[in-house]
Design a protein around this motif. Structure first.
Motif, PDB file in Angstrom:
ATOM      1  N   LEU A   1       0.809  -1.218   0.000  1.00  0.00           N
ATOM      2  CA  LEU A   1       0.000   0.000   0.000  1.00  0.00           C
ATOM      3  C   LEU A   1       0.843   1.269   0.000  1.00  0.00           C
ATOM      4  CD1 LEU A   1      -2.825  -0.787   2.607  1.00  0.00           C
ATOM      5  CD2 LEU A   1      -2.983  -0.821   0.116  1.00  0.00           C
ATOM      6  N   GLU A   2       1.871   1.308   0.838  1.00  0.00           N
ATOM      7  CA  GLU A   2       2.596   2.542   1.113  1.00  0.00           C
ATOM      8  C   GLU A   2       3.079   3.297  -0.130  1.00  0.00           C
ATOM      9  OE1 GLU A   2       3.064  -0.405   2.673  1.00  0.00           O
ATOM     10  OE2 GLU A   2       2.035   0.166   4.525  1.00  0.00           O
ATOM     11  N   PRO A   3       3.676   2.623  -1.125  1.00  0.00           N
ATOM     12  CA  PRO A   3       4.142   3.389  -2.296  1.00  0.00           C
ATOM     13  C   PRO A   3       3.003   4.087  -3.039  1.00  0.00           C
ATOM     14  CG  PRO A   3       5.089   1.184  -2.310  1.00  0.00           C
ATOM     15  CD  PRO A   3       4.050   1.216  -1.222  1.00  0.00           C
ATOM     16  N   HIS A   4       1.803   3.551  -2.955  1.00  0.00           N
ATOM     17  CA  HIS A   4       0.662   4.132  -3.663  1.00  0.00           C
ATOM     18  C   HIS A   4       0.009   5.260  -2.868  1.00  0.00           C
ATOM     19  CE1 HIS A   4       0.778   1.132  -6.836  1.00  0.00           C
ATOM     20  NE2 HIS A   4       1.061   0.263  -5.881  1.00  0.00           N
ATOM     21  N   LEU A   5       0.315   5.351  -1.583  1.00  0.00           N
ATOM     22  CA  LEU A   5      -0.283   6.378  -0.726  1.00  0.00           C
ATOM     23  C   LEU A   5       0.633   7.579  -0.523  1.00  0.00           C
ATOM     24  CD1 LEU A   5      -1.764   4.073   2.079  1.00  0.00           C
ATOM     25  CD2 LEU A   5      -2.803   4.762  -0.106  1.00  0.00           C
ATOM     26  N   ALA A   6       1.918   7.390  -0.711  1.00  0.00           N
ATOM     27  CA  ALA A   6       2.903   8.432  -0.448  1.00  0.00           C
ATOM     28  C   ALA A   6       2.605   9.705  -1.242  1.00  0.00           C
ATOM     29  CB  ALA A   6       4.304   7.922  -0.771  1.00  0.00           C
ATOM     30  N   GLY A   7       2.465  10.808  -0.515  1.00  0.00           N
ATOM     31  CA  GLY A   7       2.254  12.109  -1.141  1.00  0.00           C
ATOM     32  C   GLY A   7       0.874  12.333  -1.706  1.00  0.00           C
ATOM     33  N   LYS A   8      -0.066  11.428  -1.440  1.00  0.00           N
ATOM     34  CA  LYS A   8      -1.420  11.549  -1.995  1.00  0.00           C
ATOM     35  C   LYS A   8      -2.409  11.963  -0.919  1.00  0.00           C
ATOM     36  CE  LYS A   8      -0.557   8.342  -5.721  1.00  0.00           C
ATOM     37  NZ  LYS A   8      -0.752   6.987  -6.182  1.00  0.00           N
ATOM     38  N   ASP A   9      -3.575  12.383  -1.345  1.00  0.00           N
ATOM     39  CA  ASP A   9      -4.670  12.755  -0.454  1.00  0.00           C
ATOM     40  C   ASP A   9      -5.358  11.462  -0.004  1.00  0.00           C
ATOM     41  OD1 ASP A   9      -6.839  13.893   0.861  1.00  0.00           O
ATOM     42  OD2 ASP A   9      -7.809  14.604  -0.979  1.00  0.00           O
ATOM     43  N   VAL A  10      -4.975  10.964   1.164  1.00  0.00           N
ATOM     44  CA  VAL A  10      -5.543   9.721   1.700  1.00  0.00           C
ATOM     45  C   VAL A  10      -6.845  10.088   2.409  1.00  0.00           C
ATOM     46  CG1 VAL A  10      -5.207   7.767   3.264  1.00  0.00           C
ATOM     47  CG2 VAL A  10      -3.277   8.652   1.930  1.00  0.00           C
ATOM     48  N   VAL A  11      -7.967   9.616   1.871  1.00  0.00           N
ATOM     49  CA  VAL A  11      -9.278   9.958   2.433  1.00  0.00           C
ATOM     50  C   VAL A  11      -9.791   8.907   3.412  1.00  0.00           C
ATOM     51  CG1 VAL A  11      -9.950  11.477   0.534  1.00  0.00           C
ATOM     52  CG2 VAL A  11     -10.496   9.050   0.412  1.00  0.00           C
ATOM     53  N   ILE A  12      -9.367   7.664   3.262  1.00  0.00           N
ATOM     54  CA  ILE A  12      -9.660   6.603   4.234  1.00  0.00           C
ATOM     55  C   ILE A  12      -8.342   5.875   4.450  1.00  0.00           C
ATOM     56  CG2 ILE A  12     -10.986   4.525   4.768  1.00  0.00           C
ATOM     57  CD1 ILE A  12     -13.181   5.549   2.900  1.00  0.00           C
ATOM     58  N   PRO A  13      -7.758   6.022   5.643  1.00  0.00           N
ATOM     59  CA  PRO A  13      -6.463   5.389   5.894  1.00  0.00           C
ATOM     60  C   PRO A  13      -6.556   3.863   5.893  1.00  0.00           C
ATOM     61  CG  PRO A  13      -7.227   6.600   7.837  1.00  0.00           C
ATOM     62  CD  PRO A  13      -8.252   6.788   6.756  1.00  0.00           C
ATOM     63  N   PRO A  14      -5.410   3.195   5.814  1.00  0.00           N
ATOM     64  CA  PRO A  14      -5.407   1.731   5.729  1.00  0.00           C
ATOM     65  C   PRO A  14      -6.168   1.058   6.875  1.00  0.00           C
ATOM     66  CG  PRO A  14      -3.217   2.590   5.273  1.00  0.00           C
ATOM     67  CD  PRO A  14      -4.054   3.752   5.751  1.00  0.00           C
ATOM     68  N   PHE A  15      -6.931   0.019   6.499  1.00  0.00           N
ATOM     69  CA  PHE A  15      -7.618  -0.812   7.478  1.00  0.00           C
ATOM     70  C   PHE A  15      -7.768  -2.212   6.906  1.00  0.00           C
ATOM     71  CE2 PHE A  15     -11.080   0.854   4.895  1.00  0.00           C
ATOM     72  CZ  PHE A  15     -11.985  -0.195   4.790  1.00  0.00           C
ATOM     73  N   ASP A  16      -7.910  -3.184   7.822  1.00  0.00           N
ATOM     74  CA  ASP A  16      -8.097  -4.575   7.426  1.00  0.00           C
ATOM     75  C   ASP A  16      -9.575  -4.858   7.191  1.00  0.00           C
ATOM     76  OD1 ASP A  16      -5.441  -5.410   7.451  1.00  0.00           O
ATOM     77  OD2 ASP A  16      -5.503  -5.904   9.587  1.00  0.00           O
TER      78      ASP A  16
ATOM     79  N   ALA B   1      -6.876   0.938   1.474  1.00  0.00           N
ATOM     80  CA  ALA B   1      -6.866   2.372   1.749  1.00  0.00           C
ATOM     81  C   ALA B   1      -7.435   3.071   0.528  1.00  0.00           C
ATOM     82  CB  ALA B   1      -5.449   2.865   2.033  1.00  0.00           C
ATOM     83  N   PHE B   2      -7.966   4.274   0.756  1.00  0.00           N
ATOM     84  CA  PHE B   2      -8.566   5.043  -0.334  1.00  0.00           C
ATOM     85  C   PHE B   2      -7.900   6.412  -0.432  1.00  0.00           C
ATOM     86  CE2 PHE B   2     -11.737   1.959   0.776  1.00  0.00           C
ATOM     87  CZ  PHE B   2     -12.406   1.663  -0.396  1.00  0.00           C
TER      88      PHE B   2
END
Length: 121
Positions: free
Chosen positions: A72-87, A97-98
């Protein structure tokens, strides 16, 4: 030296529905029922939110595009994370994550080994 873009593979499109769908599964953190996109011709996941869902109305009212990823992390870096990672599920089958990218909601899904959907489906 340029690093290659992290791998992502199209998984589904998520669309909100107001009516119960056959074979829904419940996602407790978002208080939402979802269908398995692996069972539809066009890989559509239908989402139906409980009235007290903690998910923002703007997100509930919008479609999303989902990608399967290795991490997940490389796809979230520097982006507008609207729903953080969850299982998702117990035991979990994926960590998701969204983000919002260019005005579109994007879901990133990292599946756990040997798991593909709820209850091992």
């Amino acid at each position: 030296m340029e690093h290659p873009a992290p791998r992502k593979h199209f998984h589904h499109i998520g669309l909100t529905t107001l009516e119960p769908q056959p074979q829904e599964d419940y996602v407790a953190p978002s208080k939402c029922w979802v269908t398995d996109p692996n069972t539809t011709t066009f890989r559509i996941e239908y989402l139906r939110y409980a009235p007290d869902s903690p998910i923002a109305q703007e997100f509930q009212d919008s479609p999303h595009i989902a990608y399967e990823v290795d991490e997940l992390e490389p796809h979230l870096a520097g982006k507008d994370v609207v729903i953080p990672p969850f299982d998702v599920d117990d035991p979990p089958f994926a960590r998701v994550a969204f983000t919002r990218e260019d005005g579109v909601f994007i879901e990133y899904m990292k599946f756990y080994p040997g798991r593909t959907w709820f209850n091992g489906k």
